[in-house]
Design a protein around this motif. Structure first.
Motif, PDB file in Angstrom:
ATOM      1  N   ARG A  39       0.849  -1.200   0.000  1.00 41.01           N
ATOM      2  CA  ARG A  39       0.000   0.000   0.000  1.00 41.01           C
ATOM      3  C   ARG A  39       0.880   1.243   0.000  1.00 41.01           C
ATOM      4  NH1 ARG A  39      -4.134   1.038   4.972  1.00 41.01           N
ATOM      5  NH2 ARG A  39      -4.829  -0.997   4.227  1.00 41.01           N
ATOM      6  N   CYS A  40       0.413   2.275  -0.691  1.00 43.22           N
ATOM      7  CA  CYS A  40       1.047   3.583  -0.591  1.00 43.22           C
ATOM      8  C   CYS A  40      -0.041   4.637  -0.483  1.00 43.22           C
ATOM      9  CB  CYS A  40       1.956   3.865  -1.786  1.00 43.22           C
ATOM     10  SG  CYS A  40       1.078   4.191  -3.330  1.00 43.22           S
ATOM     11  N   GLU A  41       0.358   5.858  -0.149  1.00 45.06           N
ATOM     12  CA  GLU A  41      -0.596   6.955  -0.013  1.00 45.06           C
ATOM     13  C   GLU A  41      -0.146   8.127  -0.873  1.00 45.06           C
ATOM     14  OE1 GLU A  41      -2.123   6.124   4.555  1.00 45.06           O
ATOM     15  OE2 GLU A  41      -0.311   7.321   4.231  1.00 45.06           O
ATOM     16  N   ILE A  42      -1.060   8.631  -1.688  1.00 41.83           N
ATOM     17  CA  ILE A  42      -0.773   9.766  -2.550  1.00 41.83           C
ATOM     18  C   ILE A  42      -1.788  10.871  -2.280  1.00 41.83           C
ATOM     19  CG2 ILE A  42       0.211   8.261  -4.321  1.00 41.83           C
ATOM     20  CD1 ILE A  42      -2.368   8.763  -5.973  1.00 41.83           C
ATOM     21  N   MET A  43      -1.553  12.031  -2.883  1.00 37.53           N
ATOM     22  CA  MET A  43      -2.477  13.146  -2.764  1.00 37.53           C
ATOM     23  C   MET A  43      -3.350  13.194  -4.010  1.00 37.53           C
ATOM     24  SD  MET A  43      -3.023  15.239  -0.352  1.00 37.53           S
ATOM     25  CE  MET A  43      -3.943  16.727   0.038  1.00 37.53           C
ATOM     26  N   THR A  44      -4.657  13.171  -3.827  1.00 37.90           N
ATOM     27  CA  THR A  44      -5.581  13.257  -4.947  1.00 37.90           C
ATOM     28  C   THR A  44      -6.514  14.441  -4.741  1.00 37.90           C
ATOM     29  OG1 THR A  44      -7.377  11.931  -3.985  1.00 37.90           O
ATOM     30  CG2 THR A  44      -5.558  10.723  -5.029  1.00 37.90           C
ATOM     31  N   SER A  87      -4.108  11.091 -12.843  1.00 31.68           N
ATOM     32  CA  SER A  87      -5.120  12.099 -12.524  1.00 31.68           C
ATOM     33  C   SER A  87      -4.613  13.089 -11.488  1.00 31.68           C
ATOM     34  CB  SER A  87      -6.392  11.419 -12.010  1.00 31.68           C
ATOM     35  OG  SER A  87      -6.966  10.611 -13.005  1.00 31.68           O
ATOM     36  N   SER A  88      -3.831  12.610 -10.540  1.00 31.01           N
ATOM     37  CA  SER A  88      -3.358  13.460  -9.449  1.00 31.01           C
ATOM     38  C   SER A  88      -2.161  14.317  -9.838  1.00 31.01           C
ATOM     39  CB  SER A  88      -2.987  12.598  -8.237  1.00 31.01           C
ATOM     40  OG  SER A  88      -4.114  11.905  -7.759  1.00 31.01           O
ATOM     41  N   TYR A  89      -1.249  13.753 -10.634  1.00 37.41           N
ATOM     42  CA  TYR A  89       0.052  14.407 -10.822  1.00 37.41           C
ATOM     43  C   TYR A  89       0.360  14.858 -12.245  1.00 37.41           C
ATOM     44  CZ  TYR A  89       0.846  12.608  -6.145  1.00 37.41           C
ATOM     45  OH  TYR A  89       0.735  12.336  -4.802  1.00 37.41           O
ATOM     46  N   ALA A  90      -0.565  14.652 -13.183  1.00 33.30           N
ATOM     47  CA  ALA A  90      -0.277  15.017 -14.580  1.00 33.30           C
ATOM     48  C   ALA A  90       0.109  16.475 -14.725  1.00 33.30           C
ATOM     49  CB  ALA A  90      -1.470  14.681 -15.468  1.00 33.30           C
ATOM     50  N   TYR A  94       6.976  18.042 -12.310  1.00 36.16           N
ATOM     51  CA  TYR A  94       7.970  17.086 -12.786  1.00 36.16           C
ATOM     52  C   TYR A  94       7.383  15.761 -13.238  1.00 36.16           C
ATOM     53  CZ  TYR A  94      11.273  20.470 -11.039  1.00 36.16           C
ATOM     54  OH  TYR A  94      11.973  21.631 -10.857  1.00 36.16           O
ATOM     55  N   PHE A  95       6.072  15.709 -13.438  1.00 40.03           N
ATOM     56  CA  PHE A  95       5.455  14.452 -13.862  1.00 40.03           C
ATOM     57  C   PHE A  95       6.037  13.977 -15.192  1.00 40.03           C
ATOM     58  CE2 PHE A  95       2.131  11.970 -16.020  1.00 40.03           C
ATOM     59  CZ  PHE A  95       1.919  10.980 -15.072  1.00 40.03           C
ATOM     60  N   ASP A  96       6.184  14.887 -16.135  1.00 37.86           N
ATOM     61  CA  ASP A  96       6.677  14.503 -17.461  1.00 37.86           C
ATOM     62  C   ASP A  96       8.127  14.023 -17.430  1.00 37.86           C
ATOM     63  OD1 ASP A  96       4.241  15.075 -18.585  1.00 37.86           O
ATOM     64  OD2 ASP A  96       4.809  17.071 -19.270  1.00 37.86           O
ATOM     65  N   LEU A 196       8.651  13.403  -5.531  1.00 39.93           N
ATOM     66  CA  LEU A 196       9.352  13.425  -6.810  1.00 39.93           C
ATOM     67  C   LEU A 196       8.601  14.234  -7.860  1.00 39.93           C
ATOM     68  CD1 LEU A 196      10.553   9.713  -7.091  1.00 39.93           C
ATOM     69  CD2 LEU A 196      11.983  11.725  -6.727  1.00 39.93           C
ATOM     70  N   PHE A 197       7.299  13.998  -7.994  1.00 41.77           N
ATOM     71  CA  PHE A 197       6.541  14.704  -9.016  1.00 41.77           C
ATOM     72  C   PHE A 197       6.395  16.194  -8.700  1.00 41.77           C
ATOM     73  CE2 PHE A 197       4.262  10.476  -9.965  1.00 41.77           C
ATOM     74  CZ  PHE A 197       5.181  10.165 -10.964  1.00 41.77           C
ATOM     75  N   CYS A 198       6.415  16.536  -7.423  1.00 43.87           N
ATOM     76  CA  CYS A 198       6.241  17.937  -7.040  1.00 43.87           C
ATOM     77  C   CYS A 198       7.544  18.724  -7.006  1.00 43.87           C
ATOM     78  CB  CYS A 198       5.565  18.030  -5.666  1.00 43.87           C
ATOM     79  SG  CYS A 198       3.851  17.473  -5.665  1.00 43.87           S
ATOM     80  N   GLU A 199       8.636  18.087  -6.627  1.00 42.96           N
ATOM     81  CA  GLU A 199       9.886  18.814  -6.415  1.00 42.96           C
ATOM     82  C   GLU A 199      11.033  18.396  -7.328  1.00 42.96           C
ATOM     83  OE1 GLU A 199      10.408  21.402  -4.648  1.00 42.96           O
ATOM     84  OE2 GLU A 199       8.589  21.543  -3.442  1.00 42.96           O
TER      85      GLU A 199
END
Length: 215
Positions: A39-44, A87-90, A94-96, A196-199
């Motif tokens: 399990r992991c937890e992300i921000m949606t 959906s959350s990080y597109a 730094y998603f791309d 990672l995707f945010c920073e």
């Protein structure tokens, strides 16, 4: 040395251990339900959200080493997880940069949780440029037989269950910008992919600053 279990997209606390100290990862411990092992937890858009890898339930959880746990690929967990991540990080900064590294894990049908988790761990450690790599003992680490003080055991205390969590004097989460920060306050200790995707390249420094070398 810090003793960990093998996590699925482990949280920031977990990666402070892997990147900033010498660690051993016990893959022969008995599988534990409702944990960060699958399990992991992300921000949606709905706030902090858990994503769970479906597993084939063994006859006896308490006697099944994590190394032998199989993934239940009759479930649509790969589609659900990747859809939630996109959906959350597109639109995150730094998603791309990193999506091509993570997407293949959701295209491939893994048989064992061990293979999925170790592959993701190596990918994350590579992105972060961590100089440490964990040791993988060739059997269950029984602290009753280990020299006193050899290990600091986090196999139970890095947990989504409030009753199992313990204060960690070596971890002080550093805030960073998050998706949906216009509607939610900062959520600490999410999966490392949130960071990672945010920073992006700054993630490694944030992890280092979140680790307290001398508590």
């Amino acid at each position: 040395m810090e003793l960990l279990y093998l996590a699925y997209l482990g949280n920031i606390q977990y990666y402070t251990k892997l990147c900033c100290s010498e660690c051993a990862v016990d893959v022969y411990e008995n599988y534990v339900k409702q944990s960060y092992r699958n399990r992991c937890e992300i921000m949606t858009a709905g706030g902090r959200t858990a994503l769970t890898v479906n597993i084939v339930k063994p006859g006896n959880f308490s006697r099944t080493p994590l190394r032998d746990v199989r993934i239940d690929n009759t479930k649509r967990w790969r589609h659900i997880h990747w859809h939630a991540i996109v959906s959350s990080y597109a639109n995150s900064p730094y998603f791309d940069y990193y999506t091509h590294l993570f997407e293949p894990f959701y295209r491939k049908e893994y048989v064992f949780l061990y293979d999925l988790n170790t592959g993701l761990m190596e990918t994350v450690l590579g992105i972060l440029g961590c100089r440490h790599r964990p040791l993988f003992p060739d059997g269950y680490v029984d602290l009753r037989n280990a020299p006193s003080g050899e290990f600091t055991d986090y196999r139970s205390t890095i947990s989504p269950k409030a009753r199992l969590k313990r204060e960690d004097p070596r971890f002080r989460p550093e805030p960073y910008w998050q998706v949906f920060s216009d509607r939610f306050p900062f959520e600490e200790n999410l999966s490392v992919i949130d960071l990672l995707f945010c920073e992006g390249p700054a993630a490694a420094d944030i992890i280092r600053r979140s680790y307290i070398d001398t508590p």
